[in-house]
Scaffold this motif. Structure first.
Motif, PDB file in Angstrom:
ATOM      1  N   LEU A  84       0.827  -1.198   0.000  1.00 43.86           N
ATOM      2  CA  LEU A  84       0.000   0.000   0.000  1.00 43.86           C
ATOM      3  C   LEU A  84       0.866   1.255   0.000  1.00 43.86           C
ATOM      4  O   LEU A  84       1.814   1.370   0.771  1.00 43.86           O
ATOM      5  CB  LEU A  84      -0.906  -0.002   1.235  1.00 43.86           C
ATOM      6  N   GLU A  85       0.525   2.185  -0.889  1.00 45.25           N
ATOM      7  CA  GLU A  85       1.160   3.506  -0.898  1.00 45.25           C
ATOM      8  C   GLU A  85       0.072   4.556  -0.745  1.00 45.25           C
ATOM      9  O   GLU A  85      -0.972   4.483  -1.412  1.00 45.25           O
ATOM     10  CB  GLU A  85       1.926   3.737  -2.199  1.00 45.25           C
ATOM     11  N   VAL A  86       0.325   5.517   0.131  1.00 43.57           N
ATOM     12  CA  VAL A  86      -0.624   6.606   0.361  1.00 43.57           C
ATOM     13  C   VAL A  86       0.062   7.926   0.019  1.00 43.57           C
ATOM     14  O   VAL A  86       1.161   8.202   0.501  1.00 43.57           O
ATOM     15  CB  VAL A  86      -1.112   6.627   1.822  1.00 43.57           C
ATOM     16  N   PHE A  87      -0.593   8.723  -0.813  1.00 44.39           N
ATOM     17  CA  PHE A  87      -0.037  10.010  -1.237  1.00 44.39           C
ATOM     18  C   PHE A  87      -0.919  11.149  -0.736  1.00 44.39           C
ATOM     19  O   PHE A  87      -2.136  11.019  -0.662  1.00 44.39           O
ATOM     20  CB  PHE A  87       0.053  10.083  -2.761  1.00 44.39           C
ATOM     21  N   ASP A  88      -0.283  12.259  -0.428  1.00 42.80           N
ATOM     22  CA  ASP A  88      -1.020  13.464  -0.076  1.00 42.80           C
ATOM     23  C   ASP A  88      -1.722  14.010  -1.317  1.00 42.80           C
ATOM     24  O   ASP A  88      -2.923  14.269  -1.300  1.00 42.80           O
ATOM     25  CB  ASP A  88      -0.063  14.503   0.511  1.00 42.80           C
ATOM     26  N   THR A  89      -0.964  14.150  -2.403  1.00 41.92           N
ATOM     27  CA  THR A  89      -1.498  14.621  -3.677  1.00 41.92           C
ATOM     28  C   THR A  89      -0.886  13.810  -4.804  1.00 41.92           C
ATOM     29  O   THR A  89       0.305  13.505  -4.778  1.00 41.92           O
ATOM     30  CB  THR A  89      -1.179  16.118  -3.897  1.00 41.92           C
ATOM     31  N   GLU A 146      -5.039  11.431  -0.912  1.00 42.02           N
ATOM     32  CA  GLU A 146      -5.937  12.392  -0.275  1.00 42.02           C
ATOM     33  C   GLU A 146      -6.544  13.333  -1.303  1.00 42.02           C
ATOM     34  O   GLU A 146      -7.632  13.886  -1.089  1.00 42.02           O
ATOM     35  CB  GLU A 146      -5.167  13.211   0.767  1.00 42.02           C
ATOM     36  N   GLU A 147      -5.839  13.490  -2.435  1.00 41.04           N
ATOM     37  CA  GLU A 147      -6.303  14.418  -3.473  1.00 41.04           C
ATOM     38  C   GLU A 147      -5.758  13.953  -4.819  1.00 41.04           C
ATOM     39  O   GLU A 147      -4.631  13.476  -4.904  1.00 41.04           O
ATOM     40  CB  GLU A 147      -5.790  15.831  -3.165  1.00 41.04           C
ATOM     41  N   TRP A 206     -12.802  13.219 -12.687  1.00 42.91           N
ATOM     42  CA  TRP A 206     -13.388  12.819 -11.404  1.00 42.91           C
ATOM     43  C   TRP A 206     -13.008  13.882 -10.379  1.00 42.91           C
ATOM     44  O   TRP A 206     -11.828  14.076 -10.096  1.00 42.91           O
ATOM     45  CB  TRP A 206     -12.879  11.446 -10.972  1.00 42.91           C
ATOM     46  N   ILE A 207     -13.983  14.613  -9.882  1.00 46.70           N
ATOM     47  CA  ILE A 207     -13.733  15.693  -8.929  1.00 46.70           C
ATOM     48  C   ILE A 207     -13.191  15.094  -7.627  1.00 46.70           C
ATOM     49  O   ILE A 207     -13.806  14.218  -7.037  1.00 46.70           O
ATOM     50  CB  ILE A 207     -15.015  16.507  -8.663  1.00 46.70           C
ATOM     51  N   SER A 208     -12.029  15.599  -7.183  1.00 45.06           N
ATOM     52  CA  SER A 208     -11.303  14.943  -6.085  1.00 45.06           C
ATOM     53  C   SER A 208     -10.822  15.925  -5.012  1.00 45.06           C
ATOM     54  O   SER A 208      -9.623  16.149  -4.846  1.00 45.06           O
ATOM     55  CB  SER A 208     -10.097  14.189  -6.661  1.00 45.06           C
ATOM     56  N   PRO A 209     -11.732  16.539  -4.250  1.00 42.89           N
ATOM     57  CA  PRO A 209     -11.316  17.472  -3.197  1.00 42.89           C
ATOM     58  C   PRO A 209     -10.509  16.777  -2.103  1.00 42.89           C
ATOM     59  O   PRO A 209     -10.712  15.590  -1.818  1.00 42.89           O
ATOM     60  CB  PRO A 209     -12.650  18.004  -2.662  1.00 42.89           C
ATOM     61  N   LYS A 210      -9.617  17.535  -1.494  1.00 36.19           N
ATOM     62  CA  LYS A 210      -8.658  16.974  -0.538  1.00 36.19           C
ATOM     63  C   LYS A 210      -9.310  16.629   0.798  1.00 36.19           C
ATOM     64  O   LYS A 210     -10.167  17.353   1.299  1.00 36.19           O
ATOM     65  CB  LYS A 210      -7.521  17.976  -0.324  1.00 36.19           C
ATOM     66  N   PHE A 211      -8.873  15.501   1.369  1.00 35.11           N
ATOM     67  CA  PHE A 211      -9.259  15.047   2.716  1.00 35.11           C
ATOM     68  C   PHE A 211     -10.750  14.719   2.862  1.00 35.11           C
ATOM     69  O   PHE A 211     -11.250  14.621   3.974  1.00 35.11           O
ATOM     70  CB  PHE A 211      -8.882  16.085   3.784  1.00 35.11           C
ATOM     71  N   LYS A 212     -11.451  14.546   1.749  1.00 28.63           N
ATOM     72  CA  LYS A 212     -12.904  14.346   1.828  1.00 28.63           C
ATOM     73  C   LYS A 212     -13.350  12.929   1.490  1.00 28.63           C
ATOM     74  O   LYS A 212     -14.226  12.369   2.152  1.00 28.63           O
ATOM     75  CB  LYS A 212     -13.621  15.329   0.883  1.00 28.63           C
ATOM     76  N   ASN A 213     -12.762  12.375   0.435  1.00 29.13           N
ATOM     77  CA  ASN A 213     -13.300  11.147  -0.143  1.00 29.13           C
ATOM     78  C   ASN A 213     -12.245  10.049  -0.186  1.00 29.13           C
ATOM     79  O   ASN A 213     -11.151  10.189   0.365  1.00 29.13           O
ATOM     80  CB  ASN A 213     -13.841  11.438  -1.550  1.00 29.13           C
TER      81      ASN A 213
END
Length: 255
Positions: free
Chosen positions: A19-24, A49-50, A62-69
């Motif tokens: 697993l890799e998790v990115f901020d943006t 996150e975004e 695909w609309i991708s606001p930060k820290f929401k979805n």
């Protein structure tokens, strides 16, 4: 925030999960599509996150606001040649995850989940042949804690709007990874009829009228899907029964 140690919560899985998790990131799907082709059974997952260039089917953004979805992609290698119906199998997995948190969704063939006729999840599957295997990248976007957006051009909802409270994305991601790994194993081992039986009760288009975006003057009515995952429909103009593959059409429910 998405927990980078989320992998410690996985249940016993047959495959290793990285697993890799990115901020943006530009796109979680694009990231995994570019990754070096590795033919072992390890499953690679990218979460962000975004997204700055998130994509849906047919090139839609695909609309991708930060820290929401949840912006999530999974890469696996499958031996099975016929991947017809994989999007339905994946949608069933996500629907099961939502059901566990009391969000009841239906599947709009081939790749959307809707709650009260409002979109809550979209799925984008992309493939590439690697020798005798097929590299499969499954992209999933779920509206979780988003409660407003003026950029989305269709009716939508989120888990927060349905439950009237914010929810923890980490627990949803963990359960989704577990369900997807189980589903991919089943998809390799079982005939599509296994998934078809589960899909029938969640088929949003069944007995519903819809139009095709490239044929807006023709009306069809959904008649289920066949054992390859193709949409069966009746043309109300001439009563003909026709079948569509997911790559051929984009459709819209009639109100």
């Amino acid at each position: 925030m998405i927990n980078r140690k989320i992998k410690s919560y996985y249940k016993n899985l047959r495959s290793k999960v990285f697993l890799e998790v990115f901020d943006t990131i530009s796109s979680t799907n694009d990231y995994l599509l570019r990754k070096e082709k590795n033919k072992n059974k390890d499953i690679k997952i990218c979460i962000a996150e975004e997204q700055t260039k998130g994509r849906g089917r047919r090139g839609k953004s695909w609309i991708s606001p930060k820290f929401k979805n949840i912006y999530f992609s999974l890469n696996s290698y499958l031996k099975k040649e016929d991947l017809s119906g994989l999007s339905i199998a994946v949608a069933l997995s996500v629907s099961k995850v939502l059901t566990k948190i009391n969000v009841m969704s239906l599947i709009k063939w081939p790749n959307d989940l809707l709650v009260r006729n409002k979109k809550i999840c979209g799925i984008l599957i992309e493939t590439a042949k690697v020798g005798e295997l097929t590299k499969v990248v499954i992209g999933i976007g779920i509206n979780v804690n988003m409660d407003n957006s003026e950029l989305i051009d269709q009716e939508w909802t989120s888990i927060k709007l349905e439950k009237k409270q914010s929810v923890d994305r980490n627990s949803i991601i963990t359960e989704m990874i577990n369900q997807l790994c189980i589903t991919l194993n089943k998809f390799e081992q079982e005939e599509f009829d296994y998934f078809l039986k589960k899909f029938t009760s969640l088929d949003l288009l069944k007995d519903k009228e819809f139009t095709l975006k490239d044929k807006p003057n023709e009306t069809f009515i959904g008649k289920g899907i066949d054992n390859k995952g193709l949409l069966i429909a009746q043309n109300l103009k001439d009563q003909r029964i026709v079948k569509f593959s997911s790559g051929e059409v984009s459709l819209k429910l009639k109100k």
